[in-house]
Design a protein around this motif. Structure first.
Motif, PDB file in Angstrom:
ATOM      1  N   PRO A 229       0.828  -1.206   0.000  1.00  0.00           N
ATOM      2  CA  PRO A 229       0.000   0.000   0.000  1.00  0.00           C
ATOM      3  C   PRO A 229       0.869   1.266   0.000  1.00  0.00           C
ATOM      4  O   PRO A 229       2.016   1.258   0.447  1.00  0.00           O
ATOM      5  N   GLU A 230       0.290   2.320  -0.483  1.00  0.00           N
ATOM      6  CA  GLU A 230       0.968   3.616  -0.468  1.00  0.00           C
ATOM      7  C   GLU A 230       1.321   3.997   0.969  1.00  0.00           C
ATOM      8  O   GLU A 230       0.532   3.779   1.894  1.00  0.00           O
ATOM      9  N   ASP A 231       2.512   4.539   1.152  1.00  0.00           N
ATOM     10  CA  ASP A 231       2.994   4.988   2.471  1.00  0.00           C
ATOM     11  C   ASP A 231       2.955   3.857   3.500  1.00  0.00           C
ATOM     12  O   ASP A 231       2.648   4.069   4.683  1.00  0.00           O
ATOM     13  N   PHE A 232       3.267   2.678   3.054  1.00  0.00           N
ATOM     14  CA  PHE A 232       3.179   1.477   3.894  1.00  0.00           C
ATOM     15  C   PHE A 232       3.943   1.630   5.206  1.00  0.00           C
ATOM     16  O   PHE A 232       3.362   1.609   6.300  1.00  0.00           O
ATOM     17  N   GLU A 233       5.237   1.799   5.130  1.00  0.00           N
ATOM     18  CA  GLU A 233       6.043   1.878   6.354  1.00  0.00           C
ATOM     19  C   GLU A 233       5.767   3.159   7.121  1.00  0.00           C
ATOM     20  O   GLU A 233       5.699   3.148   8.369  1.00  0.00           O
ATOM     21  N   GLU A 234       5.606   4.257   6.404  1.00  0.00           N
ATOM     22  CA  GLU A 234       5.394   5.543   7.066  1.00  0.00           C
ATOM     23  C   GLU A 234       4.129   5.533   7.915  1.00  0.00           C
ATOM     24  O   GLU A 234       4.116   6.033   9.053  1.00  0.00           O
ATOM     25  N   ASN A 235       3.043   4.963   7.396  1.00  0.00           N
ATOM     26  CA  ASN A 235       1.789   4.947   8.147  1.00  0.00           C
ATOM     27  C   ASN A 235       1.855   4.039   9.367  1.00  0.00           C
ATOM     28  O   ASN A 235       1.305   4.366  10.421  1.00  0.00           O
ATOM     29  N   ILE A 236       2.520   2.894   9.241  1.00  0.00           N
ATOM     30  CA  ILE A 236       2.659   2.010  10.403  1.00  0.00           C
ATOM     31  C   ILE A 236       3.495   2.684  11.481  1.00  0.00           C
ATOM     32  O   ILE A 236       3.145   2.658  12.674  1.00  0.00           O
ATOM     33  N   THR A 237       4.590   3.287  11.084  1.00  0.00           N
ATOM     34  CA  THR A 237       5.443   3.986  12.047  1.00  0.00           C
ATOM     35  C   THR A 237       4.678   5.113  12.724  1.00  0.00           C
ATOM     36  O   THR A 237       4.763   5.306  13.946  1.00  0.00           O
ATOM     37  N   SER A 238       3.919   5.863  11.940  1.00  0.00           N
ATOM     38  CA  SER A 238       3.125   6.956  12.491  1.00  0.00           C
ATOM     39  C   SER A 238       2.072   6.448  13.467  1.00  0.00           C
ATOM     40  O   SER A 238       1.837   7.054  14.527  1.00  0.00           O
ATOM     41  N   LEU A 239       1.436   5.336  13.132  1.00  0.00           N
ATOM     42  CA  LEU A 239       0.443   4.740  14.029  1.00  0.00           C
ATOM     43  C   LEU A 239       1.063   4.395  15.375  1.00  0.00           C
ATOM     44  O   LEU A 239       0.521   4.728  16.435  1.00  0.00           O
ATOM     45  N   LEU A 240       2.204   3.747  15.343  1.00  0.00           N
ATOM     46  CA  LEU A 240       2.849   3.318  16.585  1.00  0.00           C
ATOM     47  C   LEU A 240       3.394   4.498  17.387  1.00  0.00           C
ATOM     48  O   LEU A 240       3.533   4.408  18.609  1.00  0.00           O
ATOM     49  N   ASP A 241       3.670   5.594  16.707  1.00  0.00           N
ATOM     50  CA  ASP A 241       4.171   6.792  17.386  1.00  0.00           C
ATOM     51  C   ASP A 241       3.061   7.643  17.976  1.00  0.00           C
ATOM     52  O   ASP A 241       3.346   8.603  18.706  1.00  0.00           O
ATOM     53  N   ASN A 242       1.812   7.328  17.655  1.00  0.00           N
ATOM     54  CA  ASN A 242       0.700   8.195  18.060  1.00  0.00           C
ATOM     55  C   ASN A 242      -0.410   7.436  18.767  1.00  0.00           C
ATOM     56  O   ASN A 242      -1.592   7.771  18.622  1.00  0.00           O
ATOM     57  N   LEU A 243      -0.068   6.453  19.550  1.00  0.00           N
ATOM     58  CA  LEU A 243      -1.075   5.640  20.216  1.00  0.00           C
ATOM     59  C   LEU A 243      -1.870   6.413  21.261  1.00  0.00           C
ATOM     60  O   LEU A 243      -2.956   5.995  21.660  1.00  0.00           O
ATOM     61  N   LYS A 244      -1.347   7.541  21.728  1.00  0.00           N
ATOM     62  CA  LYS A 244      -2.032   8.312  22.757  1.00  0.00           C
ATOM     63  C   LYS A 244      -2.637   9.605  22.221  1.00  0.00           C
ATOM     64  O   LYS A 244      -3.073  10.452  23.002  1.00  0.00           O
ATOM     65  N   GLN A 245      -2.699   9.768  20.903  1.00  0.00           N
ATOM     66  CA  GLN A 245      -3.146  11.019  20.327  1.00  0.00           C
ATOM     67  C   GLN A 245      -4.363  10.819  19.432  1.00  0.00           C
ATOM     68  O   GLN A 245      -4.596   9.738  18.890  1.00  0.00           O
TER      69      GLN A 245
END
Length: 265
Positions: A229-245
């Motif tokens: 998928p588009e932005d595959f790694e970037e979106n997963i990394t962003s998800l894990l970095d923003n679990l409290k937001q």
């Protein structure tokens, strides 16, 4: 045959080979795929035919050869876990070879999907190195199931796990949103983990590659999947970095949107 260079590990394997009930022994995990590092242990799978190897027999083989030993752990599979006298960490996993044959048939022939990790057992069997194979039963399993990725299985994995991502009352995105509103951070993490398990099951099925297990999934997907998928790694990394937001829910939505674009293409 994969060469075991550590003397004590090899000696342990040689002792198990002497047992009549042992049908096969394989080396799995990262050491079988040349993806190991200094933290990797030895994953040794011991396949028995009818009756399992009793705990006392295993103790007699292992105790004098280990500086630390946990016998008969049952958290995931039947395992003995320890450290050899020369400092090597190991997991010995005991499996009924007939049950494994049934599991492979269930997945590859019948096309039964699971909630994440559907084909991890297939990857393990096909990629483990044979150390011992009485009557060639293990090799026969590898030969029997070394065929192209089944289309029925692919479709079932994608359908079942896609429904779990979003669009249903029970979908993970709905569960995550509720947990977030409750400020239940533990539940948020649990549901995000299940979301990612189903997400990666879809990614590997779509690309017709078997699931490698829990570790290094982003790296493995980037190295082996033809399309992501588009932005595959970037979106997963962003998800894990923003679990409290608050933006976490938007990231999940975008991950699903990008996945659907891939599936519909």
């Amino acid at each position: 045959m994969k060469i075991i260079t550590m003397k004590t590990i090899k000696n342990i394997i040689d002792e198990f080979i002497k047992l009549d009930c042992v049908a096969a022994i394989t080396l799995g995990g990262s050491k079988s795929t040349n993806n190991d590092d200094k933290l990797s242990d030895y994953d040794i799978y011991i396949y028995y035919d009818l009756e399992p190897i009793d705990v006392m027999t295993r103790h007699n083989i292992l105790a004098a050869r280990c500086s630390y030993l946990e016998l008969n752990n049952q958290y995931w599979e039947t395992e003995d876990n320890g450290i050899t006298i020369d400092g090597e960490y190991f997991d010995l996993l005991y499996r009924n070879i007939n049950q494994i044959a049934d599991d492979l048939k269930s997945v590859l022939i019948k096309g039964n999907a699971r909630n994440g990790f559907t084909t991890a057992i297939v990857f393990n069997i096909l990629n483990s190195h044979i150390l011992y194979d009485k009557n060639h039963r293990y090799q026969s399993l590898k030969d029997k199931y070394s065929f192209p990725y089944p289309q029925k299985l692919k479709e079932n994995i994608i359908r079942q796990n896609r429904n779990l991502l979003s669009g249903k009352i029970v979908s993970y995105d709905q569960q995550i949103a509720k947990a977030f509103k409750r400020n239940d951070q533990v539940n948020v993490i649990n549901r995000v983990n299940e979301f990612l398990n189903s997400y990666f099951d879809i990614i590997f099925a779509y690309n017709e590659i078997y699931h490698p297990g829990e570790k290094r999934l982003i790296k493995y997907a980037k190295a082996n999947a033809k399309r992501l998928p588009e932005d595959f790694e970037e979106n997963i990394t962003s998800l894990l970095d923003n679990l409290k937001q608050d933006k976490m829910l938007e990231i999940i939505k975008q991950i699903v949107i990008n996945l659907d674009k891939l599936l519909n293409s």
